[in-house]
Design an enzyme around this catalytic site. Structure first.
Site, short mmCIF file in Angstrom:
data_model
loop_
_atom_site.label_atom_id
_atom_site.label_comp_id
_atom_site.label_asym_id
_atom_site.label_seq_id
_atom_site.Cartn_x
_atom_site.Cartn_y
_atom_site.Cartn_z
CG ASP A 1 -1.84 -1.21 1.24
OD1 ASP A 1 -2.19 -1.68 2.33
OD2 ASP A 1 -2.17 -1.72 0.14
N1 LIG Z 1 3.19 -6.27 -3.05
C1 LIG Z 1 1.92 -5.81 -2.94
N2 LIG Z 1 0.90 -6.65 -3.05
C2 LIG Z 1 -0.36 -6.18 -2.96
C3 LIG Z 1 -0.60 -4.81 -2.69
C4 LIG Z 1 0.52 -3.94 -2.60
O1 LIG Z 1 0.36 -2.73 -2.40
N3 LIG Z 1 1.75 -4.47 -2.74
N4 LIG Z 1 -1.90 -4.37 -2.48
C5 LIG Z 1 -2.80 -5.44 -2.13
C6 LIG Z 1 -4.20 -5.07 -1.87
N5 LIG Z 1 -4.39 -4.83 -0.45
C7 LIG Z 1 -4.82 -3.64 -0.09
O2 LIG Z 1 -5.18 -2.82 -0.93
C8 LIG Z 1 -4.12 -5.87 0.49
C9 LIG Z 1 -4.45 -7.13 0.20
C10 LIG Z 1 -4.15 -8.16 1.12
C11 LIG Z 1 -3.54 -7.91 2.29
C12 LIG Z 1 -3.22 -9.01 3.24
O3 LIG Z 1 -2.76 -8.79 4.30
N6 LIG Z 1 -3.47 -10.26 2.73
C13 LIG Z 1 -3.19 -11.44 3.53
C14 LIG Z 1 -4.24 -12.47 3.18
C15 LIG Z 1 -5.59 -11.87 3.38
C16 LIG Z 1 -6.69 -12.77 2.85
O4 LIG Z 1 -6.42 -13.86 2.37
O5 LIG Z 1 -7.82 -12.28 2.90
C17 LIG Z 1 -1.89 -12.04 3.04
O6 LIG Z 1 -1.62 -11.92 1.84
O7 LIG Z 1 -1.24 -12.65 3.89
C18 LIG Z 1 -3.19 -6.60 2.56
C19 LIG Z 1 -3.49 -5.57 1.66
C20 LIG Z 1 -2.74 -6.56 -3.11
N7 LIG Z 1 -1.39 -7.05 -3.09
#
Ligand SMILES: Nc1nc2c(c(=O)[nH]1)N[C@@H](CN(C=O)c1ccc(C(=O)N[C@@H](CCC(=O)O)C(=O)O)cc1)CN2
Length: 314
Positions: free
Chosen positions: A258
């Site tokens: 983000d």
């Molecule tokens: N490298 C990046 N990847 C992603 C970004 C980014 O900015 N850099 N944005 C996200 C979208 N997002 C918020 O907008 C977001 C999505 C997911 C998570 C998160 O903590 N996911 C957990 C799993 C959650 C789940 O399964 O529901 C995880 O991946 O461990 C935080 C922010 C998209 N990707």
């Protein structure tokens, strides 16, 4: 902007044709977009305009921005949309011709055909409002993009995507399968010659390697007014904080979650009585509008990355 001819007539010989009615430009005249960035110094605009004149081109739009914030000389950004009056001036010919100008100013530059459609891969998880909005805008021709496929780590929107005649690709992601899932994603990007990846509420954090591979060509919609409330549950955070305004942010994806360069943002008022669920409901429309504007501007080559920020031309 049409160059006034050197020999301006002395006395009108007949009723002058009102400006802009002298017949339309041949519809088949190709239009091009040049974007460039380089260290700022005198003569850049003159050099670009001279190149275009020498190649019989007519400027339709031109915008520039000098970023002197903290660096001297600053960084100069420019976007020029132009038409080539002589059909012999093809994209390759113009690109080859511009090389010497670009080298002389050590420019980072792109010259594209304005009619080229941005091949866009859409990623989604369990919230489909942004996907649905993009598919509808695409269907009515309101987005100058092509969507060769939609990828999801869940199957919720398989029928919706297929109802638009677009392939749906299911790539489940777990902690153990993430590297293989990301490898499959990159294979699709390569196979489908993807220009842009849109994370339309795709809730998996992309690895630094994938972010590097998609640098400058992956846009995420974050459901808060960044930099507030990063992470997966911004509406719950916003509600707990008691905010009176919620928002959405479209940004390029970087390995810093983000934190990527912001392309577009917008907000919506809420009150003390607005629940987290109601905030999410109000936020859906803001997310859709912000994401579609960011995708449109990227597809029209109106967005340039300027370090951790962006320059967005109108
Ligand atoms: N490298 C990046 N990847 C992603 C970004 C980014 O900015 N850099 N944005 C996200 C979208 N997002 C918020 O907008 C977001 C999505 C997911 C998570 C998160 O903590 N996911 C957990 C799993 C959650 C789940 O399964 O529901 C995880 O991946 O461990 C935080 C922010 C998209 N990707």
């Amino acid at each position: 902007m049409t160059e006034a001819s050197a020999s301006t007539p002395s006395a009108p010989t007949s009723t002058p044709t009102p400006l802009g009615t002298g017949g339309s430009a041949p519809a088949d005249r190709r239009q091009y977009i040049l974007t460039l960035a380089c260290e700022d110094r005198p003569g850049i605009v003159y050099a670009v305009a001279s190149f275009l004149i020498q190649h019989g081109c007519n400027i339709l739009q031109s915008e520039q921005f000098d970023d002197h914030d903290g660096t001297d000389p600053g960084i100069f950004f420019m976007r020029v949309k132009f038409t080539a009056l002589d059909p012999v001036e093809t994209l390759d010919r113009l690109r080859n011709g511009f090389l010497s100008v670009a080298d002389s100013f050590q420019m980072q530059w792109r010259l594209v055909d304005a009619s080229t459609r941005c091949r866009t891969l859409v990623l989604v998880s369990k919230f489909g409002h942004c996907l649905n909005d993009l598919l509808f805008r695409h269907r009515i021709g309101a987005l100058g993009i092509d969507i060769p496929a939609v990828v999801s780590n869940h199957r919720e929107f398989e029928d919706l995507v297929q109802s638009h005649g677009i392939p749906f690709i299911h790539i489940p992601v777990t902690r153990d399968t993430k590297p293989e899932a990301e490898k499959q994603l990159l294979e699709i990007v390569d196979r489908e010659k993807i220009d842009l990846v849109v994370l339309a509420r795709y809730m998996q954090v992309l690895s630094p390697e994938l972010c590097q591979a998609l640098s400058g060509k992956a846009i995420n919609i974050h459901h808060s007014f960044l930099p507030s409330f990063k992470g997966a549950r911004p509406y719950q955070q916003a509600h707990a904080r008691g905010v009176k305004i919620i928002g959405a942010t479209a940004h390029y994806v970087t390995s810093d979650l983000d934190e990527g360069p912001i392309i577009e943002q917008d907000v919506q008022r809420v009150t003390h009585a607005t629940s987290a669920e109601q905030m999410a409901a109000a936020g859906r429309d803001v997310e859709c509008q912000v994401l579609s504007r960011a995708v449109t501007w990227h597809a029209e080559n109106k967005v340039m990355i300027n370090g951790t920020k962006t320059v967005v031309f109108s």
